[in-house]
Scaffold this active site. Structure first.
Site, PDB file in Angstrom:
ATOM      1  N   LYS A 206       0.830  -1.212   0.000  1.00  0.00           N
ATOM      2  CA  LYS A 206       0.000   0.000   0.000  1.00  0.00           C
ATOM      3  C   LYS A 206       0.866   1.265   0.000  1.00  0.00           C
ATOM      4  O   LYS A 206       0.631   2.214  -0.765  1.00  0.00           O
ATOM      5  CB  LYS A 206      -0.916  -0.032   1.219  1.00  0.00           C
ATOM      6  CG  LYS A 206      -1.582   1.268   1.569  1.00  0.00           C
ATOM      7  CD  LYS A 206      -2.579   1.681   0.511  1.00  0.00           C
ATOM      8  CE  LYS A 206      -2.944   3.138   0.645  1.00  0.00           C
ATOM      9  NZ  LYS A 206      -4.319   3.376   0.924  1.00  0.00           N
ATOM     10  N   CYS A 260      -3.439  10.802   1.840  1.00  0.00           N
ATOM     11  CA  CYS A 260      -2.766   9.527   1.558  1.00  0.00           C
ATOM     12  C   CYS A 260      -1.385   9.737   0.961  1.00  0.00           C
ATOM     13  O   CYS A 260      -0.373   9.383   1.555  1.00  0.00           O
ATOM     14  CB  CYS A 260      -3.593   8.707   0.583  1.00  0.00           C
ATOM     15  SG  CYS A 260      -5.307   8.566   1.091  1.00  0.00           S
TER      16      CYS A 260
HETATM   17  N1  SAJ Z   1      -1.740  15.088  -8.416  1.00  0.00           N
HETATM   18  C1  SAJ Z   1      -0.907  15.866  -9.212  1.00  0.00           C
HETATM   19  N2  SAJ Z   1      -0.565  15.411 -10.462  1.00  0.00           N
HETATM   20  C2  SAJ Z   1      -1.045  14.231 -10.951  1.00  0.00           C
HETATM   21  C3  SAJ Z   1      -1.892  13.434 -10.138  1.00  0.00           C
HETATM   22  C4  SAJ Z   1      -2.227  13.887  -8.874  1.00  0.00           C
HETATM   23  O1  SAJ Z   1      -0.455  16.944  -8.799  1.00  0.00           O
HETATM   24  O2  SAJ Z   1      -0.712  13.906 -12.096  1.00  0.00           O
HETATM   25  C5  SAJ Z   1      -2.106  15.551  -7.067  1.00  0.00           C
HETATM   26  C6  SAJ Z   1      -3.601  15.792  -6.874  1.00  0.00           C
HETATM   27  O3  SAJ Z   1      -3.980  17.061  -7.342  1.00  0.00           O
HETATM   28  C7  SAJ Z   1      -3.753  15.640  -5.383  1.00  0.00           C
HETATM   29  C8  SAJ Z   1      -2.728  14.564  -5.043  1.00  0.00           C
HETATM   30  O4  SAJ Z   1      -1.813  14.520  -6.138  1.00  0.00           O
HETATM   31  O5  SAJ Z   1      -3.411  16.832  -4.705  1.00  0.00           O
HETATM   32  C9  SAJ Z   1      -3.297  13.176  -4.803  1.00  0.00           C
HETATM   33  O6  SAJ Z   1      -4.333  12.878  -5.735  1.00  0.00           O
HETATM   34  P1  SAJ Z   1      -4.508  11.438  -6.408  1.00  0.00           P
HETATM   35  O7  SAJ Z   1      -5.681  11.492  -7.323  1.00  0.00           O
HETATM   36  O8  SAJ Z   1      -3.218  11.034  -7.025  1.00  0.00           O
HETATM   37  O9  SAJ Z   1      -4.738  10.422  -5.199  1.00  0.00           O
HETATM   38  P2  SAJ Z   1      -5.730  10.334  -3.917  1.00  0.00           P
HETATM   39  O10 SAJ Z   1      -4.989  10.887  -2.748  1.00  0.00           O
HETATM   40  O11 SAJ Z   1      -7.080  10.880  -4.197  1.00  0.00           O
HETATM   41  O12 SAJ Z   1      -5.891   8.725  -3.797  1.00  0.00           O
HETATM   42  C10 SAJ Z   1      -4.725   7.910  -3.722  1.00  0.00           C
HETATM   43  C11 SAJ Z   1      -4.881   6.741  -4.711  1.00  0.00           C
HETATM   44  N3  SAJ Z   1      -3.601   6.050  -4.860  1.00  0.00           N
HETATM   45  C12 SAJ Z   1      -3.035   5.826  -6.070  1.00  0.00           C
HETATM   46  O13 SAJ Z   1      -3.547   6.212  -7.115  1.00  0.00           O
HETATM   47  C13 SAJ Z   1      -1.749   5.062  -6.082  1.00  0.00           C
HETATM   48  C14 SAJ Z   1      -5.965   5.776  -4.211  1.00  0.00           C
HETATM   49  O14 SAJ Z   1      -6.031   4.617  -5.057  1.00  0.00           O
HETATM   50  C15 SAJ Z   1      -5.676   5.347  -2.763  1.00  0.00           C
HETATM   51  O15 SAJ Z   1      -6.696   4.481  -2.266  1.00  0.00           O
HETATM   52  C16 SAJ Z   1      -5.658   6.601  -1.915  1.00  0.00           C
HETATM   53  O16 SAJ Z   1      -4.582   7.438  -2.383  1.00  0.00           O
HETATM   54  C17 SAJ Z   1      -5.452   6.188  -0.462  1.00  0.00           C
HETATM   55  O17 SAJ Z   1      -6.450   6.185   0.294  1.00  0.00           O
HETATM   56  O18 SAJ Z   1      -4.333   5.802  -0.097  1.00  0.00           O
END
Ligand code: SAJ
Length: 410
Positions: A206, A260
């Protein structure tokens, strides 16, 4: 091992409540346990105290059918699923106190033969720690008659009810028997593959998934800073590079938010500080991005803060959700209002009706409608690429300083 007819889910948050509801709608008797009386009352009425698509229908149905009830007390049950927060301490080590408290409340209810599953995102060794904690309180029991496993949640906020069913799951048992028992329970609702391993590998899996994303976002964020220095459009650069069949660069932004990705990598770093250099650097790179955005605003204001208005577009931690937790947009707005104390900040966030406590009461920060905020602004700072902001017309931005941290107007 006892046949599992009823389950207690400890923690009715973003993960615990969906899990409780989906078990209940699949025929398991579930008691959801939470320390917050308001949450217990809301769930008891069949209501959901936060926004998550489709969850309301599941909870209402489960409660109406008498399969789901909520309680402040941990009951006797055949299986326990622990889904409580694991925040980090000031020194970035994991705070296991919520997990320990759950174990303390479970211990007196055990008769032997129960399954205990930790779902909370945890540092390596936390599942064993939970088992040790419970066994210290119940020396009459042992791992021969207590099944303890880790099954990390991996659902994406906004798609929880879909991903709970369709995602593959990793189940790590302290013993093989524990992993198999947990697999059998998750099979009641999970249609994805259920992969068995040991507890520590499951914990790391994870953390590694979220670190993978963090490291890759850090790469994109570093590229945006380099590109700015070299006068290159980073969005065009990434789009072009991604045409390579083995390159898939993520998107830069104003920093990484949510509860996360900005937290979990630290659990790896604190477990192996010397060996986690890249993972630590990625965290630091992403955490430094808000400061870079502040500098960009400073350049756009060019010393004229006293007479200037900045439109801040978006406060959520990512697009198209109302979740403000650990949002870089909030910390950027807070710091802007302090650093440029004589400027005015009009904040447009279509998903909220009042400013969060951290921004409310600041004389120079005000919630505004998107187009009105832009109309009166000298500088427009886009922090979240919400769907609603796509309606902004190029003419509205003409003559203004524009800082687009998400590449919406690339
Ligand atoms: N972000 C960027 N650039 C990107 C992608 C995301 O700047 O290209 C930023 C987003 O704006 C945000 C942050 O990263 O601020 C996180 O967003 P996210 O969509 O990447 O992830 P979370 O936090 O909503 O959910 C993640 C997911 N993990 C992965 O994709 C590996 C989800 O599957 C997990 O269940 C969740 O964390 C968790 O609960 O751990």
């Amino acid at each position: 091992m006892t046949e599992i007819k009823n389950v207690a889910v400890i923690g009715l948050g973003y993960i615990g409540l969906p899990t409780a509801a989906i078990l209940a709608t699949n025929g398991v008797d579930v008691v959801g346990v939470d320390v917050n009386p308001k949450t217990v009352e809301a769930v008891g009425r069949g209501e959901v105290p936060f926004v998550e698509p489709d969850l309301g229908g599941h909870v209402a149905k489960a409660v109406a059918e008498g399969r789901l009830r909520a309680s402040l007390e941990t009951p006797v049950a055949d299986a326990y699923i622990v889904a409580v927060p694991t925040p980090f301490n000031a020194d970035k080590t994991a705070d296991l106190s919520y997990i320990e408290a759950a174990g303390t409340n479970i211990a007196p209810q055990l008769r032997g033969g129960e399954l205990i599953i930790l779902e909370s995102t945890s540092p390596p060794g936390a599942t064993q720690h939970l088992a040790d904690h419970i066994l210290a309180l119940r020396p009459d029991l042992s791992l021969d008659n207590l099944l303890v496993a880790h099954c990390p949640e991996r659902v994406l906020p906004g798609r929880v009810m879909i991903e709970l069913v369709t995602n593959d799951r990793i189940v790590g048992g302290i013993t093989r028997e524990a992993a198999e028992a947990a697999r059998d329970l998750y099979q009641t609702f999970c249609q994805g593959e259920i992969l068995l391993t040991d507890a520590t590998t499951a914990e790391m899996a994870k953390l590694v998934e979220n670190s993978f994303r963090d490291v890759n976002i850090a790469f994109a964020n570093e590229l945006s800073v380099i590109s700015d220095k070299l006068g290159i459009n980073v969005w065009e650069l990434i789009e072009l590079a991604n045409h390579h069949p083995r390159v898939n660069i993520l998107q830069p932004g104003p920093g990484v938010g949510g509860h996360c990705i900005a937290v979990d990598p630290w659990f790896i770093v604190s477990s192996a500080p010397e060996e986690s250099k890249l993972i630590r650097q990625a965290r630091e790179t992403n955490d430094a991005k808000p400061e870079w955005v502040l500098d960009q605003v400073g350049k756009a204001l060019d010393g004229a803060d006293a007479n200037s208005t900045v439109a801040v577009l978006g406060l959520a931690f990512k697009a198209n959700i109302d979740d403000l937790r650990e949002s870089p947009a909030i910390s950027i707005t807070q710091r802007l209002s302090e650093r440029f104390a004589t400027a005015d900040f009009k904040v447009a966030e279509p998903h909220i009706h009042e400013l969060p406590a951290s921004l409310a009461g600041r004389g120079n920060v005000e919630l505004a409608e998107t187009h009105a905020a832009i109309a009166g602004a000298d500088v427009v700072l886009l922090l979240v690429d919400h769907q609603q902001f796509k309606a902004i017309h190029a003419d509205e931005l003409a003559g203004k300083g524009v800082i687009d941290t998400r590449g919406m107007w690339r």
